[in-house]
Design a protein around this motif. Structure first.
Motif, PDB file in Angstrom:
ATOM      1  N   VAL A 134       0.858  -1.165   0.000  1.00  0.00           N
ATOM      2  CA  VAL A 134       0.000   0.000   0.000  1.00  0.00           C
ATOM      3  C   VAL A 134       0.907   1.232   0.000  1.00  0.00           C
ATOM      4  N   HIS A 135       0.846   1.991  -1.064  1.00  0.00           N
ATOM      5  CA  HIS A 135       1.665   3.204  -1.187  1.00  0.00           C
ATOM      6  C   HIS A 135       3.139   2.925  -0.896  1.00  0.00           C
ATOM      7  N   GLY A 136       3.616   1.764  -1.328  1.00  0.00           N
ATOM      8  CA  GLY A 136       5.021   1.411  -1.165  1.00  0.00           C
ATOM      9  C   GLY A 136       5.365   0.731   0.137  1.00  0.00           C
ATOM     10  N   VAL A 137       4.379   0.507   1.012  1.00  0.00           N
ATOM     11  CA  VAL A 137       4.616  -0.161   2.296  1.00  0.00           C
ATOM     12  C   VAL A 137       4.111  -1.593   2.195  1.00  0.00           C
ATOM     13  N   SER A 138       4.919  -2.531   2.667  1.00  0.00           N
ATOM     14  CA  SER A 138       4.572  -3.949   2.600  1.00  0.00           C
ATOM     15  C   SER A 138       4.719  -4.609   3.961  1.00  0.00           C
ATOM     16  N   ILE A 139       4.118  -5.781   4.072  1.00  0.00           N
ATOM     17  CA  ILE A 139       4.314  -6.610   5.266  1.00  0.00           C
ATOM     18  C   ILE A 139       5.813  -6.859   5.415  1.00  0.00           C
ATOM     19  N   ILE A 188      -6.044   4.067   6.650  1.00  0.00           N
ATOM     20  CA  ILE A 188      -5.055   2.983   6.761  1.00  0.00           C
ATOM     21  C   ILE A 188      -4.596   2.879   8.216  1.00  0.00           C
ATOM     22  N   SER A 189      -4.542   1.651   8.731  1.00  0.00           N
ATOM     23  CA  SER A 189      -3.961   1.388  10.046  1.00  0.00           C
ATOM     24  C   SER A 189      -2.921   0.292   9.880  1.00  0.00           C
TER      25      SER A 189
END
Length: 128
Positions: free
Chosen positions: A1-6, A43-44
Motif C-alpha cells: 500500500v503506497h510502497g509499504v509492505s508486510i 489505513i492502520s
C-alpha cells in the motif's frame, strides 16, 4: 500500500507514509520489544519487533492488488479469481498470498464485502 509492505520497518513506513495522525505505543514487559499501532486516513498498521505485521484499509484511495474499498464484488473476483469464502457478519473473501517463487507464505489478504462492495481490506502476516 503506497510502497509499504508486510515486513517493512517502522522507519520505512514513516518515510513512505509520513507522520501518522495517531500513534499508539504498546510496551508489554512480557513481550519482546515495543509494538506500534499507526493510524493514517483510511489505513492502520500494526508494527511489532520493527516489522509491519498487519495493514488494514477502510477508505478508498489505497488500492491493494488493484482492489480498493468501494469496488464491486465482481471486480474483486475478476482481479483475484478463486477465493475461499468464510461467512461471518460480513462476507469475507480470503486469499493466500504466494511468494514470488510460488511457495505459500504466512501472509493473507482478506477482503470484506458488504452489499456486494468492498468495505474493508486487511493484509496480514500470521505471526502466531
Amino acid at each position: 500500500v503506497h510502497g509499504v509492505s508486510i515486513g517493512d520497518s517502522y522507519e520505512t513506513v514513516i518515510s513512505k507514509l509520513g507522520t501518522p495522525y495517531k500513534e499508539i505505543v504498546n510496551t508489554d514487559p512480557d513481550a519482546d520489544g515495543t509494538s506500534f499501532d499507526l493510524h493514517y486516513d483510511g489505513i492502520s498498521l500494526d508494527i511489532n519487533e520493527n516489522e509491519v505485521l498487519n495493514i488494514e484499509i477502510t477508505k478508498p484511495g489505497h488500492p491493494v492488488k488493484g482492489i480498493e474499498v468501494g469496488d464491486s464484488l465482481a471486480k474483486v473476483l475478476d482481479a483475484l479469481g478463486q477465493h475461499e469464502i468464510q461467512p461471518r457478519d460480513k462476507q469475507r473473501l480470503s486469499y493466500v498470498v504466494r511468494a514470488a517463487n510460488g511457495l505459500l507464505t504466512d501472509a493473507y489478504l482478506l477482503i470484506y464485502i458488504e452489499n456486494e462492495h468492498v468495505s474493508e481490506i486487511i493484509f496480514w502476516f500470521n505471526y502466531t
